[in-house]
Design a protein around this motif. Structure first.
Motif, PDB file in Angstrom:
ATOM      1  N   ARG A  17     -56.187   8.813  67.531  1.00  0.00           N
ATOM      2  CA  ARG A  17     -56.351  10.201  67.112  1.00  0.00           C
ATOM      3  C   ARG A  17     -55.051  10.979  67.262  1.00  0.00           C
ATOM      4  O   ARG A  17     -54.670  11.739  66.365  1.00  0.00           O
ATOM      5  CB  ARG A  17     -57.450  10.855  67.953  1.00  0.00           C
ATOM      6  N   VAL A  37     -65.911   6.058  71.232  1.00  0.00           N
ATOM      7  CA  VAL A  37     -65.001   6.767  70.323  1.00  0.00           C
ATOM      8  C   VAL A  37     -65.523   8.172  70.052  1.00  0.00           C
ATOM      9  O   VAL A  37     -64.763   9.149  70.032  1.00  0.00           O
ATOM     10  CB  VAL A  37     -64.831   5.969  69.014  1.00  0.00           C
ATOM     11  N   ARG A  38     -66.843   8.308  69.851  1.00  0.00           N
ATOM     12  CA  ARG A  38     -67.429   9.630  69.617  1.00  0.00           C
ATOM     13  C   ARG A  38     -67.253  10.526  70.849  1.00  0.00           C
ATOM     14  O   ARG A  38     -66.959  11.711  70.741  1.00  0.00           O
ATOM     15  CB  ARG A  38     -68.916   9.506  69.267  1.00  0.00           C
ATOM     16  N   ALA A  39     -67.443   9.940  72.016  1.00  0.00           N
ATOM     17  CA  ALA A  39     -67.279  10.715  73.238  1.00  0.00           C
ATOM     18  C   ALA A  39     -65.850  11.218  73.384  1.00  0.00           C
ATOM     19  O   ALA A  39     -65.617  12.389  73.721  1.00  0.00           O
ATOM     20  CB  ALA A  39     -67.668   9.866  74.442  1.00  0.00           C
ATOM     21  N   GLU A  40     -64.885  10.350  73.141  1.00  0.00           N
ATOM     22  CA  GLU A  40     -63.478  10.743  73.275  1.00  0.00           C
ATOM     23  C   GLU A  40     -63.138  11.856  72.297  1.00  0.00           C
ATOM     24  O   GLU A  40     -62.437  12.809  72.656  1.00  0.00           O
ATOM     25  CB  GLU A  40     -62.576   9.524  73.044  1.00  0.00           C
ATOM     26  N   ALA A  41     -63.648  11.763  71.082  1.00  0.00           N
ATOM     27  CA  ALA A  41     -63.385  12.794  70.079  1.00  0.00           C
ATOM     28  C   ALA A  41     -63.981  14.133  70.489  1.00  0.00           C
ATOM     29  O   ALA A  41     -63.450  15.195  70.149  1.00  0.00           O
ATOM     30  CB  ALA A  41     -63.944  12.364  68.727  1.00  0.00           C
ATOM     31  N   ALA A  42     -65.062  14.088  71.266  1.00  0.00           N
ATOM     32  CA  ALA A  42     -65.713  15.313  71.727  1.00  0.00           C
ATOM     33  C   ALA A  42     -65.125  15.817  73.038  1.00  0.00           C
ATOM     34  O   ALA A  42     -65.607  16.796  73.603  1.00  0.00           O
ATOM     35  CB  ALA A  42     -67.211  15.071  71.884  1.00  0.00           C
ATOM     36  N   ALA A  44     -68.536   2.418  69.400  1.00  0.00           N
ATOM     37  CA  ALA A  44     -68.713   3.609  68.567  1.00  0.00           C
ATOM     38  C   ALA A  44     -69.056   4.822  69.416  1.00  0.00           C
ATOM     39  O   ALA A  44     -68.554   5.935  69.182  1.00  0.00           O
ATOM     40  CB  ALA A  44     -69.801   3.354  67.522  1.00  0.00           C
ATOM     41  N   MET A  45     -69.895   4.621  70.447  1.00  0.00           N
ATOM     42  CA  MET A  45     -70.260   5.727  71.330  1.00  0.00           C
ATOM     43  C   MET A  45     -69.056   6.217  72.128  1.00  0.00           C
ATOM     44  O   MET A  45     -68.867   7.421  72.322  1.00  0.00           O
ATOM     45  CB  MET A  45     -71.380   5.287  72.271  1.00  0.00           C
TER      46      MET A  45
END
Length: 326
Positions: A271, A294-299, A291-292
């Motif tokens: 990112r 990656v979503r957590a890191e983005a949030a 996938a979870m």
């Protein structure tokens, strides 16, 4: 009884001069030098005290003597000033004796002054840690045989215990665990001194991180400016990239770390670099967890920490089902 009799003479002054062994001998405060030069007598019970050569070089005579409390009081009779250069223990027997005599109310006590001649700088106790580690490495049957590889597991354990103390909010435990982590750094550095091909010391380790911090904070030590945490991070990443000259953003990421932390770190690098990398697909829980993460890191969520919070709640539920207090 006349005005000059010992009974009516001024009781004098005792100056207890303390120094820090963590500061080079001879580097004394100006009040300390004034007290030494104006004293009628300077005493020291330790003839090998590291300050003595410097005092004598400055023309200050020092008597090697360990007077009792009463003898010291007598030496001050007539308004004389006696400076006692304290040993490392701080002369507890002498000060206790003076306190007992003062408590009787029957002795004319001299003025007593505690004068610190040198003060520890911040971080001075680190010198003690290095000295203790030196001795342990030589004299301890277990420590003297340790290697970097043999200690590696302890570094991991101590890091996790530090994280646990932080998450628990236990200040006392935090202080202790920070010490355990620091020990790992000093221990490994001491072992590294013995390497026959590429030795380095704790000073080399500290010097390296000082240089790195200065270089990666040009907004503090240079001419650049940064007013937000985001700008600071930009400076850090740019200077780090210039230093490392890596071919891939994945370089430098330890693959042996826990899976969720590894996935989040990879996602962060992707990112930050502005890359568009589709997540790999496949069967199994591993790809779902990826996938979870990656979503957590983005949030802005640390998936490893989030899972630990949930796992602790699960542990508490287990203990409750067992009837065991949490």
């Amino acid at each position: 009884m006349n005005a000059t009799s010992p009974e009516t003479a001024a009781p004098g002054r005792i100056v207890l001069l303390t120094t820090s062994h963590r500061v080079a001998p001879g580097l004394l405060s100006w009040p300390a030098w004034q007290a030494l030069r104006s004293a009628d007598r300077v005493l020291c019970a330790d003839g090998a005290h590291p300050q003595l050569p410097y005092l004598r070089e400055a023309g200050i005579p020092v008597d090697e003597a360990a007077p009792t409390a009463q003898e010291l009081i007598d030496a001050c009779a007539g308004g004389r000033t006696v400076v006692v250069v304290a040993t490392g223990e701080g002369e507890p027997a002498l000060t206790d004796g003076l306190a007992r005599l003062a408590g009787t109310g029957r002795v004319a006590m001299p003025e007593l002054e505690l004068l610190p001649a040198s003060y520890d700088l911040p971080g001075a106790r680190l010198l003690d840690l290095v000295q203790v580690m030196d001795r342990i490495r030589v004299e301890c049957p277990w420590s003297s045989r340790q290697t970097h590889k043999g200690l590696a597991k302890y570094g991991i354990e101590e890091a996790y215990e530090l994280v646990e103390a932080i998450e628990d909010g236990d200040r006392e435990e935090l202080r202790e665990e920070l010490g355990d982590v620091l020990l790992q750094v000093v221990f490994h550095s001491r072992i590294a001194e013995e390497d026959p091909e590429a030795p380095f010391s704790i000073d080399d380790v500290a010097g390296g991180i000082v240089t790195k911090l200065i270089h990666r904070h040009p907004h503090v030590f240079g001419d650049e400016t940064a007013t937000t945490p985001e700008e600071v991070k930009e400076h850090w990443l740019r200077t780090k990239a210039e230093e490392k000259r890596r071919e891939s953003v994945t370089e430098g990421i330890p693959l042996g770390q826990p899976g969720l932390a590894l996935a989040a770190k990879l996602a962060s690098r992707v990112r930050t670099a502005g890359l568009d990398v589709p997540l790999p697909t496949g069967d199994g829980i591993g790809y779902e967890l990826l996938a979870m993460a990656v979503r957590a890191e983005a949030a802005g969520v640390d998936p490893e920490a989030a899972l630990r919070v949930a796992a602790r709640a699960y542990r508490d539920a287990v203990r409750a089902a067992e009837g065991v207090p949490s």
